[in-house]
Design a protein around this motif. Structure first.
Motif: not given
Length: 364
Positions: A310-313, A317-325, A356-364
């Motif tokens: 999910f994080q790689a995808d 798409r340019g996503i930097t963060h997401t939520t636990f939900r 309280p967010l989850w950071r999507v790493p630059a490299e997965v």
């Protein structure tokens, strides 16, 4: 001195009220926060908002306003975040009862004004969908906001309409809202988030989580639940604006339609006619699907592998963060497993937590 803050749309707005109150009035200022008990199937498996009959242990504040203290309990199978909020925060959380329509909510607000003689009455919405017309294709949850807006317009007392975090609910973009907002009356900062203590570690509201994150300086593009909606985290995120109450009513067709309602079912009918849907109907359908589905378990290694994909995808798409939900949604996890997932991720990959967010790493 007492302040009254009406949380326009639900539990997330009630949490945001603590931050906004700290910014506007000081962290030690007592407030009565009038809010729905409406946790959108995350905590409560029963569709729609809860009423007084869905709790034990409520405490009367006025003839028609009941406080939800820490000792209150929802009647099974219902659930609610309000007792835990009351246990962890030094404010009074009072229950909006929408089952008597906008007239009933107006009576509740009026009784609080008469009994408490508050220094101020604010109607607070996170994101700004309370300023919608009602026909916007991105609108997802207009009913609660419309009822509180209509009710506050019926109250014979000054009520200030506040919008925190324009666009952060992912319903009406900040660019669309800009002409409907006044200048900022406050900008949230890290110290205002601290007024919440540990609440953001467990509370499920995505919009309020993003509001808190932007107040702490997080910037980027956050993916939230529901088909991967991307919400920008900008310098506008932590701002709080005043908006015209009567102008909002004039624009909001659903709020005008429910102005004289005396029941929730009546308000739902107006929502179906004007917006094309009732959000409670959507909850009824999802609840039926969840009830027919066997609960999934949490396999740590499988969950982390799916998270990596999910994080790689998402990064592509340019996503930097997401939520636990959102992560729980992607992994097909519901209910208490969302908190189990959070504990797993914080234990295995704590460096990605930008509270309280989850950071999507630059490299997965």
């Amino acid at each position: 001195m007492t302040r009254v803050i009406v949380a326009a749309g639900g539990g997330g707005d009630a949490v945001a009220a603590v931050m906004v109150g700290a910014a506007l009035y000081g962290a030690g200022e007592p407030a009565v926060i009038l809010t729905y008990a409406w946790d959108r199937l995350l905590v409560d498996p029963v569709p729609g908002p809860r009423g007084p009959g869905d709790f034990t242990g409520l405490r009367p504040l006025t003839p028609h306003v009941l406080a939800v203290p820490a000792a209150a309990e929802p009647v099974a199978p219902a659930g609610s975040t309000l007792p835990r909020l009351a246990a962890e925060l030094p404010h009074t959380f009072a229950l909006i009862d929408p089952h008597h329509g906008a007239r009933g909510i107006a009576r509740q607000v009026g009784e609080l004004v008469d009994q408490l003689a508050p220094e101020s009455v604010d109607l607070l919405d996170v994101g700004g969908d309370i300023l919608a017309r009602g026909d916007e294709p991105t609108l997802k949850s207009p009913l609660g906001d419309a009822l509180t807006l209509a009710a506050c317009c019926r109250v014979d007392a000054p009520v200030r309409l506040l919008v925190a975090g324009p666009g952060l609910d992912g319903e009406i973009p900040a660019d669309v809202l800009r002409d409907r907002l006044g200048a900022p009356v406050a900008t949230l900062a890290p110290e205002h988030v601290e007024a919440l203590g540990a609440v953001l570690d467990w509370h499920p509201s995505e919009a309020t989580a993003m509001l808190a994150a932007t107040a702490r300086g997080v910037r980027g593009l956050c993916e939230v639940r529901g088909a991967g909606l991307a919400v920008p985290l900008t310098d506008e995120g932590p701002t709080v604006h005043e908006a015209g109450l009567e102008e909002a009513l004039e624009r909001n067709e659903l709020a005008r339609a429910v102005l004289d309602t005396t029941g929730l079912a009546e308000a739902e009918r107006h929502s179906r006619e004007i917006c094309g849907f009732s959000e409670i109907d959507g909850e009824r359908r999802r609840a039926a699907r969840l009830g027919a589905r066997a609960p999934a378990g949490l396999d740590p290694d499988a969950a982390l592998a799916r998270l990596d994909r999910f994080q790689a995808d998402a990064r592509a798409r340019g996503i930097t963060h997401t939520t636990f939900r959102r992560i729980a949604e992607v992994l097909g996890l519901n209910g208490t497993l969302r908190l189990d997932l959070r504990d797993l991720l914080l234990a295995r990959r704590p460096e990605q937590y930008e509270a309280p967010l989850w950071r999507v790493p630059a490299e997965v």
